[in-house]
Structure formats: C-alpha cells, structure tokens
Scaffold this motif. Structure first.
Motif, PDB file in Angstrom:
ATOM      1  N   ASN A 119       0.831  -1.201   0.000  1.00  0.00           N
ATOM      2  CA  ASN A 119       0.000   0.000   0.000  1.00  0.00           C
ATOM      3  C   ASN A 119       0.863   1.247   0.000  1.00  0.00           C
ATOM      4  O   ASN A 119       2.042   1.200   0.360  1.00  0.00           O
ATOM      5  N   GLY A 120       0.277   2.357  -0.387  1.00  0.00           N
ATOM      6  CA  GLY A 120       1.008   3.604  -0.517  1.00  0.00           C
ATOM      7  C   GLY A 120       1.605   4.104   0.782  1.00  0.00           C
ATOM      8  O   GLY A 120       0.886   4.374   1.747  1.00  0.00           O
ATOM      9  N   ALA A 121       2.934   4.223   0.825  1.00  0.00           N
ATOM     10  CA  ALA A 121       3.672   4.766   1.971  1.00  0.00           C
ATOM     11  C   ALA A 121       3.373   4.041   3.280  1.00  0.00           C
ATOM     12  O   ALA A 121       3.536   4.610   4.363  1.00  0.00           O
ATOM     13  N   ASN A 122       2.953   2.788   3.170  1.00  0.00           N
ATOM     14  CA  ASN A 122       2.615   1.972   4.336  1.00  0.00           C
ATOM     15  C   ASN A 122       1.594   2.643   5.255  1.00  0.00           C
ATOM     16  O   ASN A 122       1.620   2.471   6.468  1.00  0.00           O
ATOM     17  N   MET A 123       0.663   3.423   4.680  1.00  0.00           N
ATOM     18  CA  MET A 123      -0.378   4.068   5.478  1.00  0.00           C
ATOM     19  C   MET A 123      -1.506   3.101   5.828  1.00  0.00           C
ATOM     20  O   MET A 123      -2.316   3.375   6.698  1.00  0.00           O
ATOM     21  N   GLN A 124      -1.574   1.976   5.099  1.00  0.00           N
ATOM     22  CA  GLN A 124      -2.597   0.953   5.359  1.00  0.00           C
ATOM     23  C   GLN A 124      -3.981   1.604   5.472  1.00  0.00           C
ATOM     24  O   GLN A 124      -4.641   1.523   6.511  1.00  0.00           O
ATOM     25  N   PRO A 125      -4.443   2.217   4.365  1.00  0.00           N
ATOM     26  CA  PRO A 125      -5.624   3.073   4.408  1.00  0.00           C
ATOM     27  C   PRO A 125      -6.955   2.343   4.300  1.00  0.00           C
ATOM     28  O   PRO A 125      -7.803   2.665   3.459  1.00  0.00           O
ATOM     29  N   TRP A 126      -7.146   1.352   5.142  1.00  0.00           N
ATOM     30  CA  TRP A 126      -8.375   0.569   5.085  1.00  0.00           C
ATOM     31  C   TRP A 126      -8.930   0.336   6.480  1.00  0.00           C
ATOM     32  O   TRP A 126      -8.225   0.353   7.487  1.00  0.00           O
ATOM     33  N   HIS A 127     -10.225   0.104   6.511  1.00  0.00           N
ATOM     34  CA  HIS A 127     -10.885  -0.305   7.758  1.00  0.00           C
ATOM     35  C   HIS A 127     -11.993  -1.273   7.374  1.00  0.00           C
ATOM     36  O   HIS A 127     -12.763  -1.021   6.445  1.00  0.00           O
ATOM     37  N   LEU A 130     -21.292  -9.752   6.663  1.00  0.00           N
ATOM     38  CA  LEU A 130     -21.035  -8.692   5.703  1.00  0.00           C
ATOM     39  C   LEU A 130     -19.759  -8.008   6.161  1.00  0.00           C
ATOM     40  O   LEU A 130     -19.660  -7.578   7.304  1.00  0.00           O
ATOM     41  N   ILE A 131     -18.780  -7.919   5.284  1.00  0.00           N
ATOM     42  CA  ILE A 131     -17.561  -7.180   5.598  1.00  0.00           C
ATOM     43  C   ILE A 131     -17.616  -5.890   4.779  1.00  0.00           C
ATOM     44  O   ILE A 131     -17.481  -5.917   3.553  1.00  0.00           O
ATOM     45  N   VAL A 132     -17.845  -4.792   5.468  1.00  0.00           N
ATOM     46  CA  VAL A 132     -17.926  -3.502   4.789  1.00  0.00           C
ATOM     47  C   VAL A 132     -16.526  -2.891   4.801  1.00  0.00           C
ATOM     48  O   VAL A 132     -15.948  -2.674   5.870  1.00  0.00           O
ATOM     49  N   ILE A 133     -15.991  -2.655   3.618  1.00  0.00           N
ATOM     50  CA  ILE A 133     -14.622  -2.176   3.481  1.00  0.00           C
ATOM     51  C   ILE A 133     -14.637  -0.668   3.251  1.00  0.00           C
ATOM     52  O   ILE A 133     -15.306  -0.175   2.338  1.00  0.00           O
ATOM     53  N   PHE A 134     -13.905   0.040   4.098  1.00  0.00           N
ATOM     54  CA  PHE A 134     -13.812   1.492   3.992  1.00  0.00           C
ATOM     55  C   PHE A 134     -12.402   1.887   3.572  1.00  0.00           C
ATOM     56  O   PHE A 134     -11.417   1.284   4.025  1.00  0.00           O
ATOM     57  N   ALA A 135     -12.317   2.900   2.731  1.00  0.00           N
ATOM     58  CA  ALA A 135     -11.034   3.477   2.317  1.00  0.00           C
ATOM     59  C   ALA A 135     -10.831   4.776   3.077  1.00  0.00           C
ATOM     60  O   ALA A 135     -11.709   5.638   3.088  1.00  0.00           O
ATOM     61  N   GLU A 136      -9.675   4.906   3.719  1.00  0.00           N
ATOM     62  CA  GLU A 136      -9.396   6.079   4.541  1.00  0.00           C
ATOM     63  C   GLU A 136      -8.567   7.095   3.749  1.00  0.00           C
ATOM     64  O   GLU A 136      -7.429   6.818   3.380  1.00  0.00           O
ATOM     65  N   SER A 137      -9.115   8.277   3.516  1.00  0.00           N
ATOM     66  CA  SER A 137      -8.386   9.306   2.782  1.00  0.00           C
ATOM     67  C   SER A 137      -7.277   9.913   3.626  1.00  0.00           C
ATOM     68  O   SER A 137      -6.296  10.435   3.097  1.00  0.00           O
ATOM     69  N   TYR A 138      -7.406   9.844   4.918  1.00  0.00           N
ATOM     70  CA  TYR A 138      -6.364  10.296   5.837  1.00  0.00           C
ATOM     71  C   TYR A 138      -6.603   9.644   7.184  1.00  0.00           C
ATOM     72  O   TYR A 138      -7.678   9.068   7.443  1.00  0.00           O
ATOM     73  N   SER A 139      -5.626   9.695   8.051  1.00  0.00           N
ATOM     74  CA  SER A 139      -5.797   9.219   9.427  1.00  0.00           C
ATOM     75  C   SER A 139      -5.695  10.409  10.363  1.00  0.00           C
ATOM     76  O   SER A 139      -5.144  11.459  10.007  1.00  0.00           O
ATOM     77  N   VAL A 140      -6.240  10.242  11.544  1.00  0.00           N
ATOM     78  CA  VAL A 140      -6.239  11.313  12.537  1.00  0.00           C
ATOM     79  C   VAL A 140      -5.281  10.934  13.661  1.00  0.00           C
ATOM     80  O   VAL A 140      -5.453   9.901  14.308  1.00  0.00           O
ATOM     81  N   LEU A 141      -4.252  11.747  13.861  1.00  0.00           N
ATOM     82  CA  LEU A 141      -3.254  11.489  14.887  1.00  0.00           C
ATOM     83  C   LEU A 141      -3.803  11.822  16.272  1.00  0.00           C
ATOM     84  O   LEU A 141      -4.828  12.515  16.392  1.00  0.00           O
ATOM     85  N   PRO A 142      -3.158  11.323  17.322  1.00  0.00           N
ATOM     86  CA  PRO A 142      -3.642  11.588  18.690  1.00  0.00           C
ATOM     87  C   PRO A 142      -3.806  13.071  19.010  1.00  0.00           C
ATOM     88  O   PRO A 142      -4.654  13.440  19.838  1.00  0.00           O
ATOM     89  N   ASP A 143      -3.012  13.938  18.360  1.00  0.00           N
ATOM     90  CA  ASP A 143      -3.126  15.377  18.623  1.00  0.00           C
ATOM     91  C   ASP A 143      -4.092  16.054  17.648  1.00  0.00           C
ATOM     92  O   ASP A 143      -4.085  17.279  17.509  1.00  0.00           O
ATOM     93  N   SER A 144      -4.914  15.234  16.955  1.00  0.00           N
ATOM     94  CA  SER A 144      -5.968  15.707  16.042  1.00  0.00           C
ATOM     95  C   SER A 144      -5.441  16.173  14.684  1.00  0.00           C
ATOM     96  O   SER A 144      -6.218  16.616  13.837  1.00  0.00           O
ATOM     97  N   ARG A 145      -4.135  16.094  14.437  1.00  0.00           N
ATOM     98  CA  ARG A 145      -3.616  16.432  13.119  1.00  0.00           C
ATOM     99  C   ARG A 145      -4.001  15.343  12.119  1.00  0.00           C
ATOM    100  O   ARG A 145      -4.144  14.183  12.480  1.00  0.00           O
ATOM    101  N   LYS A 146      -4.173  15.760  10.860  1.00  0.00           N
ATOM    102  CA  LYS A 146      -4.527  14.828   9.804  1.00  0.00           C
ATOM    103  C   LYS A 146      -3.270  14.373   9.063  1.00  0.00           C
ATOM    104  O   LYS A 146      -2.424  15.198   8.726  1.00  0.00           O
ATOM    105  N   LEU A 147      -3.171  13.065   8.811  1.00  0.00           N
ATOM    106  CA  LEU A 147      -2.049  12.492   8.073  1.00  0.00           C
ATOM    107  C   LEU A 147      -2.576  11.953   6.752  1.00  0.00           C
ATOM    108  O   LEU A 147      -3.339  10.979   6.728  1.00  0.00           O
TER     109      LEU A 147
END
Length: 221
Positions: free
Chosen positions: A61-69, A124-141
């Motif tokens: 996956n791109g930059a090892n962000m593992q953008p799935w849930h 049912l496995i609902v697959i979500f794509a994450e456009s960004y993740s939210v860090l503990p300090d609320s910053r977006k990655l």
C-alpha cells in the motif's frame, strides 16, 4: 522519522519444478472460486474471518499508510438496515440511472434490485477506504494511493476467504454513503464495497460464464 530496515527473513526460494507445481496448484484452486448470490445462514467461525482480515492487512500500500478499515457485520438488525438502504439505491439504479446498454450487459448475470443475500449471509464485511488518518493530537495524516491500496487488500481478502472454504460476493450499491451512518464510521472513511461472506446455499447456482484466455489478458515482450 527514519524507521530503518531489517533483513528479509520470510522469503523462501523454491526450485523451478516446485514453483511450477505451486503455481499450477494455486491456479487450479483459484479457478474454482465463483461469485455466489445464494447463501446459507450457517454461521462462520469468527476466527476464520479474523485470519482472512489479517491476510488482507498484509497488502502492499502507498507509503505503508494501510488506508483501510473493515467492519464485520453479523447483527441481523444491522444487516436488515443495510439491505433496506442498499435496495433503495439499487432500485434507483435499475429503474432510473442505468443505461439500457448497462442493463443489457448485466442481464446474463441475473442481477436486479433485490438483495436478499445482505440478510441471509452470516457475514457482511464492509470495506472502507481512509483518505487520511487522525493522529492523537488531532492532526490529519494524508494517505496515498488509497483506491489502489484498498483494491489490492480486497483482492487478497477475497482470495483468503476462498482459500478458507467460504464463498463471497462483491456488492457496490451507489451511492454508499448510508454505510457511514449505519455503521458509525467517520467522514474520512469512504465505503469501498460490501463483501458478502459465508457458505453457499445447498441449491446455489452461478451464471454459466467463462474467463478470458491468457493471450487475451496478457502481452509478453
């Protein structure tokens, strides 16, 4: 932050003959995989689903962000709500949105707006794509190559499910935004698809279709 590298330790090299055998065995097994719409209500052991999800999580996956849930739904009430919402969107598709050309292409597969498998299948496995993740300090990655990454993970998940002895169906009602609300997922997660998983019904049928041969899907230079 530099993470460093570790020595490759999991790779196993096989002889040419062993590679040929393994490739042929895998081909023979994966050729048995079929998309199924008729499901048994027999429950699936949760440990099997967990192992398949972990397999999906190994995807490149791109930059090892593992953008799935992955949201695993077994609750009959939630499955019913998903079916109702999905069938509403599917009715619009089949009766108002789809072109006749599109409907003609779907006709041999026997699909329509009625989706009983969303209730009948145990999972049912609902697959979500994450456009960004939210860090503990609320910053977006920001995440990169999200669709490609989630698509690869989904392919591995489908293969793992088949390998475990189950069947699956990819379902993509459009739009799918209702899944965020029903499953209480945040706005930076976008529904990718619903993977219906379980055992086939005893009287399950599948379309009589063929796959393209090698020369139609590949070029060797």
């Amino acid at each position: 932050m530099e993470q460093g590298f570790i020595r490759l330790s999991g790779y196993r090299q096989h002889s040419v003959e062993e590679m040929k055998r393994r490739a042929a065995d895998f081909l023979a097994d994966i050729q048995r995989r079929r998309t199924v719409r008729d499901f048994s209500k027999k429950p699936v052991p949760l440990e099997v689903i967990k192992a398949c999800l972990l397999a999906a999580g190994t995807a490149p996956n791109g930059a090892n962000m593992q953008p799935w849930h992955f949201v695993v739904v077994t609750d009959p009430i939630v499955k019913k709500k998903i079916r109702i919402a999905a069938e509403k969107e599917e009715h619009e598709f089949y009766h108002h949105k789809a072109t006749q050309e599109w409907l003609d292409a779907l006709a041999p597969l026997g699909t329509n707006e009625h989706k009983p498998f969303l209730e009948n299948a145990p999972n049912l496995i609902v697959i979500f794509a994450e456009s960004y993740s939210v860090l503990p300090d609320s910053r977006k990655l920001k995440h990169y190559y999200v669709q490609e990454s989630v698509g690869i993970a989904t392919g591995i998940l489908i293969t793992a499910i088949h390998h475990a002895g189950l069947v699956s169906l990819t379902h993509t009602p459009s739009p799918m935004g209702f899944l965020n609300e029903l499953l209480d997922r945040p706005k930076h997660e976008h529904p990718f698809l619903i993977l219906v998983v379980g055992y086939p019904a005893e009287d399950a049928t599948v379309p009589a279709i063929t796959k393209k041969v090698l020369q139609d899907i590949s070029t060797f230079i």
